[in-house]
Scaffold this motif. Sequence first.
Motif, short mmCIF file in Angstrom:
data_model
loop_
_atom_site.label_atom_id
_atom_site.label_comp_id
_atom_site.label_asym_id
_atom_site.label_seq_id
_atom_site.Cartn_x
_atom_site.Cartn_y
_atom_site.Cartn_z
N SER A 184 7.88 1.70 -7.38
CA SER A 184 7.80 3.03 -7.98
C SER A 184 8.99 3.93 -7.69
CB SER A 184 6.51 3.76 -7.56
OG SER A 184 5.39 2.92 -7.66
N LYS A 221 -1.65 0.37 4.26
CA LYS A 221 -1.44 1.77 3.90
C LYS A 221 -0.60 2.37 5.01
CE LYS A 221 -3.04 4.51 0.57
NZ LYS A 221 -3.53 4.04 -0.74
N MET A 224 -7.10 -1.30 0.15
CA MET A 224 -5.99 -1.93 -0.59
C MET A 224 -6.15 -3.45 -0.61
SD MET A 224 -4.17 0.51 -1.89
CE MET A 224 -2.91 -0.53 -2.62
N GLY A 271 0.83 -1.20 0.00
CA GLY A 271 0.00 0.00 0.00
C GLY A 271 0.86 1.25 0.00
N GLY A 272 0.31 2.30 -0.52
CA GLY A 272 1.05 3.54 -0.66
C GLY A 272 1.31 4.24 0.67
N GLY A 299 4.56 2.18 -1.80
CA GLY A 299 4.67 2.90 -3.06
C GLY A 299 4.16 4.31 -2.80
N PRO A 300 4.11 5.16 -3.82
CA PRO A 300 3.67 6.53 -3.58
C PRO A 300 2.15 6.65 -3.43
CG PRO A 300 4.41 6.25 -5.87
CD PRO A 300 4.56 4.93 -5.19
N ASP A 301 1.74 7.67 -2.75
CA ASP A 301 0.32 8.02 -2.61
C ASP A 301 0.27 9.54 -2.48
OD1 ASP A 301 -2.40 6.50 -2.06
OD2 ASP A 301 -2.37 8.15 -0.64
N GLY A 320 -2.45 1.74 -11.04
CA GLY A 320 -1.12 2.04 -10.49
C GLY A 320 -0.45 0.81 -9.91
N VAL A 321 -1.18 0.05 -9.12
CA VAL A 321 -0.58 -1.15 -8.54
C VAL A 321 -0.37 -2.23 -9.61
CG1 VAL A 321 -1.18 -0.88 -6.10
CG2 VAL A 321 -2.81 -1.92 -7.62
N PRO A 340 3.54 6.05 -10.93
CA PRO A 340 2.43 5.22 -11.43
C PRO A 340 1.21 6.04 -11.85
CG PRO A 340 2.50 5.14 -9.02
CD PRO A 340 3.68 5.99 -9.46
N LYS A 392 -8.54 -4.02 -3.29
CA LYS A 392 -7.96 -3.67 -4.59
C LYS A 392 -7.05 -4.79 -5.11
CE LYS A 392 -6.46 0.48 -4.79
NZ LYS A 392 -5.76 1.80 -4.90
N1 PHE Z 1 -1.37 4.99 -4.16
C1 PHE Z 1 -1.41 3.68 -4.73
C2 PHE Z 1 -2.83 3.10 -4.55
O1 PHE Z 1 -3.63 3.59 -3.78
C3 PHE Z 1 -0.41 2.82 -4.05
C4 PHE Z 1 0.64 2.15 -4.89
C5 PHE Z 1 0.96 2.52 -6.16
C6 PHE Z 1 1.30 1.09 -4.34
C7 PHE Z 1 1.90 1.83 -6.90
C8 PHE Z 1 2.26 0.39 -5.06
C9 PHE Z 1 2.55 0.77 -6.36
O2 PHE Z 1 -3.19 2.14 -5.20
#
Ligand code: PHE
Length: 352
Positions: free
Chosen positions: A138, A81, A66, A42-43, A116-118, A293-294, A149, A69
Amino acid sequence: MASLEGLIEAWDGEEVVVSFDESAGAWIFICIHSTALGPAGGGTRLKVYGSPAEGLADGMRLAGGMTMKMAAAGIPFGGAKAVLAVRELPDEAARRPLFLRYADTIASLQGTFWTGPDMNTSSSDMDTIAERCSYVFSRSEELGGSGNPGPFTARGVYHGIRASVERIFGSAELDGRSVLVQGVGSVGAPLAGLLAADGATLLITDVDAERARTLADGLGAKAVPPEDAIATECDVYAPCAVGATLREETIPSLGARIVAGSANNQLAEAADAERLREAGVLYAPDYVINAGGVLYGFGREVLGWNAEQIEGALSGIGGSLTGIYEQADATGTTTLAAADELAAARLAQASA
Ligand code: PHE
């Protein structure tokens, strides 16, 4: 707002890791919701909250999303997260020590948690984390990561909007369809570009009026004040910023036929899915439409996908939504319930 301990006691997730970084005045919450499908991913969200408890509550809700997702997208990761709840957004100099401290905490979890980024975090922050551990997606492309992403999340949402438009209007063609994009950050801005290129009538809003105006001018779109976003008459409302814009109080004034955007946790509560259904609004479940993104990060960094395979996965989001819409119609449930069922089946399979 409940207390930190009240929130942790009431949570249905697996584990919360908490620390406080004194020099940055930042609370660090790593909310691990589920590892049933694999390490929790999770971001990392960097944000100013009214209180540390608000930050923790946000992280917990986002972590649950997440889990759904990853399951719905068929990615062998669990859900998590992280929230860095700061008093103010750090400048460049303050950023690095905060992310190194945070990275040490991630390292101590030895791969239970991948990030990853958020909101408010970027590939360069992921590069900083990578100095201390490898549990990070990322990173910058120059350093061997898959980069930002955002444009890929946007492309998945674009395919999801097309599938939703097709469901309601009989054709996926966006030419002449009106779409309101709320929030033109790392996902909303590239999404607006894709929609404009297809000839959609584009409406743009952002809490930063200047940012909305500049992008709108560049794309031949109309800028809308944030307070008018919900009520604006349009075919598609695409929330691409903060969550919970759809609530008991806002749904009656919604001006769109379709809700399809990238924000996480778009509904304030699950009952809002029923409210939308009763209002005749088609809702693209957030965690299904925003999985681009993921999918991209995992596809490139774990599976070594090429551009064609990535595009196949992103357009697959449209197909998943169509399946969910058909299932919801066939069983007389909400689209959210149909998506939840799909994700729950994958989770149950994993624990069996
Ligand atoms: N912000 C992204 C999301 O909510 C999190 C994420 C992106 C995690 C890319 C890993 C790689 O899905």
